[in-house]
Design an enzyme around this catalytic site. Structure first.
Site, short mmCIF file in Angstrom:
data_model
loop_
_atom_site.label_atom_id
_atom_site.label_comp_id
_atom_site.label_asym_id
_atom_site.label_seq_id
_atom_site.Cartn_x
_atom_site.Cartn_y
_atom_site.Cartn_z
CG HIS A 210 11.63 -34.03 -0.19
ND1 HIS A 210 10.28 -33.95 0.01
CD2 HIS A 210 11.80 -34.69 -1.36
CE1 HIS A 210 9.64 -34.54 -1.00
NE2 HIS A 210 10.56 -35.00 -1.84
CB THR B 147 15.39 -34.23 5.56
OG1 THR B 147 14.27 -34.52 4.72
CG2 THR B 147 15.82 -35.52 6.23
CB VAL B 148 10.58 -33.08 8.32
CG1 VAL B 148 11.22 -32.37 9.49
CG2 VAL B 148 10.16 -32.06 7.26
CG HIS B 149 9.28 -34.14 3.58
ND1 HIS B 149 9.03 -33.15 2.65
CD2 HIS B 149 8.47 -33.88 4.63
CE1 HIS B 149 8.13 -32.31 3.15
NE2 HIS B 149 7.78 -32.73 4.35
CB ALA B 150 12.83 -40.15 5.18
#
Lengths: 508, 489
Positions: B267, B422-425
């Site tokens: 994200h 990003t912190v969402h992978a």
């Protein structure tokens, strides 16, 4: 969406899928290839040298003007490999994303391997590395490799036909075009059938192998499905157009190499002549030969040039230089790529071997483990002193923010940024360090003193020009550093104002 | 456990974050011997709530310097400590949207229904005290709400895994009051109480295998005195929950490559700093709690963590013009645009070093969504009364009028000028029954092995469109229950 063809096979008990088909062992094929290759190369080399005086070739070489033609030719050739890498990326895009450098390295590894292995065994190496890098089955990777080579051959043939329309008629070149045209026509038709009617191909193979037993039929169908899966991507216009475009660009760049070498030998830089020589030489080396196509390349290249009216000693000297122009750089590039690949794979293999070694037992948290090796204790981690350059950079950044700079916060920010940069991956760290060295050198040359000895306003101007200027690479160079220094500085100021932190309370 | 040490673990769990902790608790509660290996350290209570400088050294993988390479480099951060990223995230909680689950069923053949996941979400929510913020909403949230209302958009307060939040504004540095519910608060203690063991400072380096069975894990264990030992743990079953980057890295190194590491999703996130005429004191309170649903699933808008250092960092893209703004920091608050990434990402072992090489090509759709998201977020913030909105876009400058904001609904931002994080992978080893698109089946069982299960963000088939922690824990619980039954047979 890219279509993909797979044959549904029930999983083995336990959810384990059928093992992927392995590439056939190339041992017998390789041995035969070596013998044929050595004989072919030796024969063609002898033909190329027949009736030539070595002194004439040396004289032709001595009368050549390498600069700037040979470096330009090599540059064009290497640019062609980047385009080949891009084509490879496009072909495997439906299966796995591959970076341009990684894809180019895969391509170059194949070429470099062909330079040191006989009978084009480099193609197998290339397929193996492609499978490793993408996770594709080896069969599919081999198909992609063969597809690339077929596209190459078709593009080369197109260049030859185009050149023949512009050059005086020559029966020898015409014969080569005719032979290549028949072979490539058959291969192209097979390719088109697989791409346009994949179901028909799979069904035909299934029917043809029905009498050979279930296992053989399954293997054959699975193998065919793998091949079709790689080829069928060409049905997509978004794949076909760039693949055809890059194939033509690759060979335009290779033609440029041959054209750029012509003036080095006092010949006119005629693109059609260059295209004809390039095409004949490359179609010629489809013949199995010794590693690096020694002999084969020289014979075809010299004869193609001879057919254009160039004298034999000059043609052979040209062939030798053309050969070295692709052989040396691509082999060196391949060696570097192979080193990186080998280190990566070798490390995992070494770990696996280490894990098999017997060792004394140990225990942690009530569980036993087998000790394999003890690593030396690292030195005590002393907090590093704040690097003067980073401290000076932080000072330039916080200048003009409305409050005088806090020396302790500047020290902490500089130390923090230095440690953060050390945590970057090695390649990126090296690139960043090189860029910063460039920045510092520029400052030193421009101002006659190092960055941290400049007055704050001068430092600020320099930083603003690089970090916030119009040149994107310079901005990107200083982006991590300015972000880290500002984060470190202002967090430190805020932390000092808060006077410490609250301890975590016990869990409820 | 007492007496002689067990020779081999029945279940070895790699990773102690949202997925690993859920698996450990679920399996241990059902009587299985569980050993959890965590690469990072166990953080003492005294280190919770430090500043960002401290925190990056203590909690974050690679000190928060994990680059995702591509035409637009993206900064990625994740936790590397006992509890993983749950110790440093904001605790925002979303169940996997029903639409997303149905999409996953269609596109990947995921054999899990929304109804099956319902009790798994409820279980995790009870343990994590997932709830709405109890106290008064911070000014940055109220202003955001006003802007959303004036735009006529739908929004919702996002529940958080927090109980008794005091607005310390230190979620990213380990909650100093213990209100934020990382998995070290309830899940891991409960797992340990049920018999699981947690070994910190132990990095799994390779899965050792014999044929289709994994026999154990080769790991590097810190001895606590600076020395590190290379050790081999044997296990009957291995659960890999190392996260979206480390899981495929470990698997590929160990020779498992089928659909592993080839489909990383993200994200991508663009932040803005809004300047309001009156003080908002965002630095002194809980982060903005509202999420804009109007443009979901492609674009999400919300509030970002705001500290003085982060404000400076976010303003640094326009620093020559913005350097004086920090003097008015009480008037500043951070917000974000996050998009459901549609670009292609990959995780591969790097040629040198002990880290994966991670790449992501920002797609044109991503760029369009980021541009439109910026236009909309800036419009809402200006409608809320902000006088300026500073995006993290180099050489762009502040947006001061809605007329300037809406141009980004039609125009594309310049890729070369974006500063994205990003912190969402997720989705680096997608799950489902569709063999050619997935690395594991719907239970997380890795294809090509008999005894490896993946239970982390790597198995999400693609973007959940929301913060992935709820999806990770729901699916991990669901599949860990099935694994427990299977092992008991």
């Amino acid at each position: 969406m890219v279509l993909r063809y797979h044959v549904a096979m029930p999983d083995a008990p336990g959810g384990r899928p059928e093992p992927e088909p392995r590439a056939a062992a190339p041992r017998a094929l390789g041995l035969a290839g070596v013998v044929v290759g050595v004989v072919a190369s030796g024969g063609l080399l002898a033909l190329a040298l027949r009736s030539l005086e070595p002194g004439d070739v040396v004289a032709a070489w001595r009368s050549s003007t390498p600069w700037p033609w040979i470096p330009l030719a090599v540059a064009a050739y290497l640019a062609g490999h980047l385009v080949r890498g891009q084509r490879c990326r496009t072909l495997v895009r439906a299966h796995a994303p591959l970076g341009l450098v990684a894809a180019s390295n895969v391509v170059v590894l194949g070429y470099a391997s062909n330079n040191v292995l006989p009978a084009r065994l480099g193609e197998l190496v290339r397929a193996g590395v492609l499978a490793e890098r993408t996770g594709m089955p080896v069969t599919q990777a081999l198909t992609v490799t063969l597809l690339e080579r077929l596209l190459d051959a078709l593009a080369v043939l197109a260049f030859l036909v185009l050149a023949m329309t512009r050059l005086p008629p020559d029966p020898w070149t015409l014969e080569i075009a005719r032979v290549a045209g028949v072979g490539l026509g058959v291969a192209g038709a097979a390719l088109a059938t697989a791409a346009l009617a994949p179901g028909l191909v799979i069904a035909s193979v299934a029917r043809a192998t029905a009498g050979l037993g279930a296992n053989t039929q399954t293997r054959a169908v699975r193998l065919t499905a793998g091949v079709v899966d790689a080829v069928v991507t060409l049905r997509e216009p978004s794949v076909l157009a760039p693949v055809l475009g890059t194939s033509l660009l690759v060979w335009a760049l290779e033609t440029a190499m041959f054209v750029l070498l012509l003036p080095a030998f006092g010949l006119a830089a005629d693109p059609w002549r260059g295209a004809a020589v390039m095409s004949v030489a490359n179609l010629g080396i489809l013949v199995p030969s010794t590693p690096g196509y020694v002999g084969t390349f020289h014979w075809f290249c010299a004869n193609a040039l001879g057919a254009q009216g160039v004298d034999a000693p000059t043609a052979l000297a040209y062939a030798v230089v053309a050969h070295l122009s692709f052989f040396v750089p691509v082999t060196a590039w391949g060696a570097v790529a192979l080193l990186g690949h080998g280190v990566r794979v070798g490390r995992a293999v070494a770990l696996a071997r280490s894990a098999r070694r017997p060792g004394p037992g140990g225990e942690v948290a009530g569980w036993a483990y087998r000790r394999v090796a003890l690593r030396a204790a690292p030195g005590a981690a002393e907090p590093p002193p704040p690097p003067p350059f980073l401290r000076a950079l932080a000072e330039a950044l916080v200048d003009g923010t409305g409050a005088p700079p806090e020396p302790a916060a500047l020290d902490r920010a500089a130390r923090f940024a230095a440690l953060q940069l050390r945590a970057l991956p090695p390649a990126l760290r090296a690139a960043h360090a090189a860029g910063l060295a460039g920045f510092r050198a520029w400052i030193t040359v421009r101002h006659g003193r190092s960055f941290h000895r400049l007055a704050v306003p001068a430092r600020r101007r320099a930083v603003d020009a690089w970090a916030f200027g119009p040149i994107a690479p310079l901005r990107q160079l200083l982006r991590p550093l300015r972000s880290l220094l500002l984060l470190g500085y202002f967090e430190s100021v805020a932390s000092a104002e808060r006077g410490g932190r609250a301890p975590r309370e016990a869990a409820p | 456990m007492s007496g002689a040490p067990a020779r081999r673990a029945q279940v070895l769990v790699i990773g102690s974050g949202a997925g690993g902790a859920t698996a450990a608790l679920t399996l241990a509660e059902r009587g299985h011997d569980v050993l959890v290996l965590e690469e990072g350290p166990r953080i003492p209570d005294s280190r919770y709530g430090g500043d960002a400088v401290d925190a990056m050294d203590t909690w974050y993988r690679d000190r928060g310097m994990t680059p995702i390479l591509g035409r637009v480099p993206i900064g990625f951060v994740e936790g590397r400590c006992v509890g993983g990223s749950t110790e440093i995230n904001s605790g925002f909680w979303h169940r996997t949207p029903r639409e997303t689950l149905l999409r996953w069923r269609t596109r990947f053949g995921l054999d899990v229904t929304p109804e099956e996941l319902e009790p798994c979400f409820a279980w995790a929510e009870a343990l994590l005290h997932v709830s709405l913020h109890a106290g008064p909403r911070p000014a940055s949230t109220e202003l955001f709400a006003r802007g959303i209302e004036r735009m006529g958009w739908s929004a919702q307060e996002v529940p958080r895994a927090a109980r008794g939040c005091q607005g310390s504004n230190a979620c990213a540095q380990g909650c100093p009051t213990g209100a934020k519910q990382g998995v070290t608060r309830r899940l891991l203690p409960a797992a340990v109480a049920a018999g699981a063991r947690v070994v910190a400072d132990c990095r799994a380096k390779l899965l050792t295998r014999r044929g289709p069975r994994v026999t154990g894990v080769f790991a590097e264990l810190g001895l606590g005195d600076g020395r590190r030992e290379l050790v081999h743990f044997e296990a009957d079953h291995v659960v890999v929950a190392g996260g979206p980057l480390q899981t495929p890295f470990l698997l590929r190194r160990s020779g498992f490559r089928y659909n592993v590491g080839a489909t990383l999703g993200l994200h991508p996130m663009l932040k803005v700093v809004a300047r309001f005429p009156a003080p908002v004191d965002a630095e002194a309170g809980v982060l903005p709690l509202l999420g804009v649903r109007e443009f979901w699933p492609d674009v999400s808008l919300g509030g970002a963590f705001t500290t003085r250092g982060h404000l400076a960092m976010q303003l640094s893209d326009a620093w020559p013009a913005a350097r004086g703004l920090l003097a008015e920091r009480r008037h500043l608050a951070s917000y974000y645009v996050a998009v459901r990434g549609s670009g292609a990402g990959a995780v591969r072992p790097a040629a040198f070093g002990e880290a994966p090489r991670v790449t992501y090509d920002l797609s044109t759709d991503d760029l369009r969504h980021l541009s439109q998201g910026l236009g909309r977020l800036a419009s809402a913030l200006l409608a809320a009364g902000a006088t300026e909105v500073w995006p993290t876009v180099q050489r762009l400058g502040p947006i001061r009028a809605e007329a300037d904001a809406v141009r980004w609904l039609d125009e594309l931002l310049d890729r070369r000028r974006l500063s994205l994080t990003t912190v969402h992978a997720f989705s680096s080893c997608p799950m489902g029954e569709l063999h050619e698109r997935t690395a594991t089946d719907s239970r997380g069982r890795l294809r090509g092995t008999e005894n490896v299960t993946l239970l982390d963000a790597s198995v999400l088939p693609d973007s959940p469109g929301v913060n992935p922690q709820g999806s990770v824990m729901g699916l991990a619980r669901h599949n860990a229950l099935r694994l427990a039954d299977e092992l008991a047979r």
